[in-house]
Design an enzyme around this catalytic site. Structure first.
Site, PDB file in Angstrom:
ATOM      1  N   GLU A 105       0.817  -1.206   0.000  1.00  0.00           N
ATOM      2  CA  GLU A 105       0.000   0.000   0.000  1.00  0.00           C
ATOM      3  C   GLU A 105       0.854   1.259   0.000  1.00  0.00           C
ATOM      4  O   GLU A 105       1.982   1.268   0.498  1.00  0.00           O
ATOM      5  CB  GLU A 105      -0.928  -0.014   1.225  1.00  0.00           C
ATOM      6  CG  GLU A 105      -1.939  -1.143   1.092  1.00  0.00           C
ATOM      7  CD  GLU A 105      -2.942  -1.242   2.231  1.00  0.00           C
ATOM      8  OE1 GLU A 105      -3.998  -1.830   2.009  1.00  0.00           O
ATOM      9  OE2 GLU A 105      -2.661  -0.738   3.326  1.00  0.00           O
ATOM     10  N   CYS A 118       3.489   8.426   0.515  1.00  0.00           N
ATOM     11  CA  CYS A 118       3.999   7.481   1.511  1.00  0.00           C
ATOM     12  C   CYS A 118       4.164   6.134   0.810  1.00  0.00           C
ATOM     13  O   CYS A 118       3.231   5.643   0.173  1.00  0.00           O
ATOM     14  CB  CYS A 118       3.015   7.389   2.668  1.00  0.00           C
ATOM     15  SG  CYS A 118       3.507   6.172   3.904  1.00  0.00           S
ATOM     16  N   CYS A 125       6.800  -6.965   7.149  1.00  0.00           N
ATOM     17  CA  CYS A 125       7.963  -6.407   7.841  1.00  0.00           C
ATOM     18  C   CYS A 125       8.460  -7.437   8.845  1.00  0.00           C
ATOM     19  O   CYS A 125       7.667  -8.116   9.498  1.00  0.00           O
ATOM     20  CB  CYS A 125       7.589  -5.113   8.559  1.00  0.00           C
ATOM     21  SG  CYS A 125       9.003  -4.333   9.374  1.00  0.00           S
ATOM     22  N   CYS A 129       7.259  -4.976  15.495  1.00  0.00           N
ATOM     23  CA  CYS A 129       6.809  -4.017  16.518  1.00  0.00           C
ATOM     24  C   CYS A 129       5.367  -4.347  16.898  1.00  0.00           C
ATOM     25  O   CYS A 129       4.521  -4.547  16.024  1.00  0.00           O
ATOM     26  CB  CYS A 129       6.922  -2.583  16.000  1.00  0.00           C
ATOM     27  SG  CYS A 129       8.573  -2.197  15.389  1.00  0.00           S
ATOM     28  N   CYS A 132       2.158  -2.246  15.623  1.00  0.00           N
ATOM     29  CA  CYS A 132       2.067  -1.935  14.196  1.00  0.00           C
ATOM     30  C   CYS A 132       1.369  -3.067  13.439  1.00  0.00           C
ATOM     31  O   CYS A 132       1.742  -4.237  13.579  1.00  0.00           O
ATOM     32  CB  CYS A 132       3.482  -1.721  13.658  1.00  0.00           C
ATOM     33  SG  CYS A 132       3.558  -1.588  11.867  1.00  0.00           S
ATOM     34  N   CYS A 349      -0.395   5.838   9.525  1.00  0.00           N
ATOM     35  CA  CYS A 349       0.797   5.121   9.976  1.00  0.00           C
ATOM     36  C   CYS A 349       0.427   3.875  10.749  1.00  0.00           C
ATOM     37  O   CYS A 349      -0.386   3.938  11.672  1.00  0.00           O
ATOM     38  CB  CYS A 349       1.590   5.992  10.942  1.00  0.00           C
ATOM     39  SG  CYS A 349       2.187   7.467  10.215  1.00  0.00           S
TER      40      CYS A 349
HETATM   41  N1  SAH Z   1       9.417   0.604   9.375  1.00  0.00           N
HETATM   42  C1  SAH Z   1       9.688   1.978   9.432  1.00  0.00           C
HETATM   43  C2  SAH Z   1       8.786   2.801   8.548  1.00  0.00           C
HETATM   44  C3  SAH Z   1       7.348   2.393   8.473  1.00  0.00           C
HETATM   45  S1  SAH Z   1       6.390   2.621   9.930  1.00  0.00           S
HETATM   46  C4  SAH Z   1       9.647   2.488  10.851  1.00  0.00           C
HETATM   47  O1  SAH Z   1       9.203   1.776  11.723  1.00  0.00           O
HETATM   48  O2  SAH Z   1      10.108   3.600  11.073  1.00  0.00           O
HETATM   49  C5  SAH Z   1       6.120   4.385   9.888  1.00  0.00           C
HETATM   50  C6  SAH Z   1       5.836   5.009  11.249  1.00  0.00           C
HETATM   51  O3  SAH Z   1       4.562   4.578  11.719  1.00  0.00           O
HETATM   52  C7  SAH Z   1       6.839   4.640  12.318  1.00  0.00           C
HETATM   53  O4  SAH Z   1       7.264   5.799  12.995  1.00  0.00           O
HETATM   54  C8  SAH Z   1       6.041   3.745  13.254  1.00  0.00           C
HETATM   55  O5  SAH Z   1       6.530   3.827  14.573  1.00  0.00           O
HETATM   56  C9  SAH Z   1       4.663   4.335  13.104  1.00  0.00           C
HETATM   57  N2  SAH Z   1       3.564   3.466  13.477  1.00  0.00           N
HETATM   58  C10 SAH Z   1       3.478   2.129  13.324  1.00  0.00           C
HETATM   59  N3  SAH Z   1       2.289   1.679  13.774  1.00  0.00           N
HETATM   60  C11 SAH Z   1       1.608   2.757  14.225  1.00  0.00           C
HETATM   61  C12 SAH Z   1       0.316   2.958  14.776  1.00  0.00           C
HETATM   62  N4  SAH Z   1      -0.531   1.942  14.938  1.00  0.00           N
HETATM   63  N5  SAH Z   1      -0.056   4.210  15.106  1.00  0.00           N
HETATM   64  C13 SAH Z   1       0.766   5.251  14.893  1.00  0.00           C
HETATM   65  N6  SAH Z   1       1.986   5.139  14.352  1.00  0.00           N
HETATM   66  C14 SAH Z   1       2.409   3.906  14.029  1.00  0.00           C
HETATM   67 FE1  SF4 Z   2       8.045  -2.696  10.671  1.00  0.00          FE
HETATM   68 FE2  SF4 Z   2       5.869  -1.562  11.640  1.00  0.00          FE
HETATM   69 FE3  SF4 Z   2       8.030  -1.754  13.166  1.00  0.00          FE
HETATM   70 FE4  SF4 Z   2       8.020  -0.051  11.084  1.00  0.00          FE
HETATM   71  S1  SF4 Z   2       6.744   0.067  12.907  1.00  0.00           S
HETATM   72  S2  SF4 Z   2       9.635  -1.490  11.663  1.00  0.00           S
HETATM   73  S3  SF4 Z   2       6.738  -1.205   9.629  1.00  0.00           S
HETATM   74  S4  SF4 Z   2       6.838  -3.476  12.366  1.00  0.00           S
END
Ligand code: SAH
Ligand code: SF4
Length: 362
Positions: A105, A118, A125, A129, A132, A349
């Site tokens: 996406e 974006c 991934c 995390c 996420c 995000c």
């Molecule tokens: N993997 C990379 C980039 C993609 S995630 C990273 O983690 O930086 C992009 C951003 O979205 C990151 O700052 C992550 O911490 C944030 N993010 C992930 N899940 C989220 C959520 N449920 N609500 C708000 N931000 C989130």
């Molecule tokens: Fe991967 Fe989501 Fe963590 Fe970014 S925030 S590194 S997309 S698991």
């Protein structure tokens, strides 16, 4: 060796060549095999990335015979937009279907003076995390450079992007870009090329969860995008719990890597900080966040958690966001709050997920 030193799987090579997303080297090899002169590379590069044609018949600088041959033997297939969901805030979430049927996406976000796209860097991934949606899918595979560039071209084509309007790119979609650094840098070379999309490096931001080996490698690249770090917690205990990468590179290792990252004058590293109610949003967190961000030129972006099904976290109270902002301002750290765009269509995000256990909810 840690789990993220190994490369993620790549896509199988296509059965027919596809010119969409090829770099100059790839085009050179293609036209050499056709017995065509070297200047074809420049003509086709411009047609692909400046004019962003969608079929060979539009390449009027080429002879009819060559166009017919290309049509017969070479695909010109940008990633297919399988679904587009407009949000009330003007942004649109696009689902791209890749050649092997996998989906990623991207989000198109028009602002007054620019358009921000974006982008995804991987299918899924590997970083895991816990807050996420993409992280919960696990890793499927890396995107190739052509697929990364393809998302940009497909979105600009879909929105009839006007010539000359600035484009910003943020790698904040699916995937950990520094876990796919080779393809990312190959895409970067195409995206910044003056004969094509000509996006200045300073308009491209790569967001990482803190893959220190990748940060160090990125720092050695002569021309590179800007860096954003997803900090998201201020103690090793809390960060290791929500971001497994912290068990390999802790906060100290991370801040050293960031302090050593070679910045240009005026450049700052963006520190992204997802606010999880009762987990990462205390005033002590705010003070530790300020201390961390003071160790290198930085600006902080607070991101209230975007809920998705089964996440088990909640967004912070509004008053707390204000208090944390005040704290950072007191420490003279530039701070902004990301009111995530596309929330109503799960394009915000951490809400980007495909082929996961469940669809996300906005
Ligand atoms: N993997 C990379 C980039 C993609 S995630 C990273 O983690 O930086 C992009 C951003 O979205 C990151 O700052 C992550 O911490 C944030 N993010 C992930 N899940 C989220 C959520 N449920 N609500 C708000 N931000 C989130
Ligand atoms: Fe991967 Fe989501 Fe963590 Fe970014 S925030 S590194 S997309 S698991």
């Amino acid at each position: 060796m840690n789990p993220w030193d190994a490369d993620a799987p790549e896509a199988a090579p296509p059965s027919r060549p596809n010119a969409a997303g090829l770099d100059r080297e790839g085009l050179k090899a293609l036209f050499q095999s056709f017995g065509e002169p070297a200047f074809r590379v420049q003509q086709v590069f411009e047609g692909l990335y400046r004019q962003r044609h969608g079929d060979w018949s539009a390449f009027t600088t080429l002879s009819k015979t060559l166009r017919a041959r290309l049509e017969a033997e070479v695909d010109l297939a940008w990633p297919e937009i399988a679904e587009s969901v407009p949000s009330q805030d003007g942004s649109t979430k696009h689902a791209f279907r890749l050649a092997d049927g996998r989906m990623v996406e991207g989000v198109h976000m028009p602002y007054e003076d620019r358009t921000t796209l974006c982008l995804s860097s991987q299918v899924g991934c590997a970083m895991g995390c816990t807050f996420c949606a993409t992280g919960r899918m696990g890793i499927v595979r890396n995107l190739g450079a052509a697929e990364i560039v393809g998302q940009v071209v497909a979105m600009l084509r879909a929105h009839a992007h006007p010539e000359g309007r600035p484009v910003n790119l943020v790698f904040m979609g699916m995937g950990e870009p520094l876990h796919n650094l080779d393809q990312l840098m190959a895409a970067f070379a195409i995206l910044t090329d003056a004969s094509g999309l000509a996006i200045p490096p300073r308009r491209i931001t790569v967001s990482t969860s803190g893959l220190v080996s990748g940060i160090a490698r990125l720092g050695t690249c002569a021309s590179r995008p800007r860096l954003a770090l997803s900090l998201n917690a201020t103690t090793d205990e809390a960060r290791s719990r929500i971001m497994p990468v912290n068990r390999v590179w802790n906060l100290e290792a991370l801040s050293q890597a960031l302090a050593a990252f070679p910045l240009q004058s005026g450049e700052r590293i963006t520190v992204e900080y997802v606010l999880l109610k009762g987990v990462t949003d205390s005033l002590e967190d705010g003070r530790r966040l300020a201390a961390f961000a003071s160790r290198f030129p930085s600006k902080v972006n607070l991101i209230p958690f975007n809920p998705h099904e089964g996440a088990g976290f909640e967004p912070p109270e509004e008053a707390r966001i204000g208090a944390l902002m005040g704290l950072l301002v007191e420490h003279r750290i530039p701070v902004s709050v990301r009111r995530s765009r596309g929330q109503d269509v799960a394009g915000a995000c951490g809400q980007l997920v495909r082929e996961g256990r469940s669809r996300t909810v906005g």
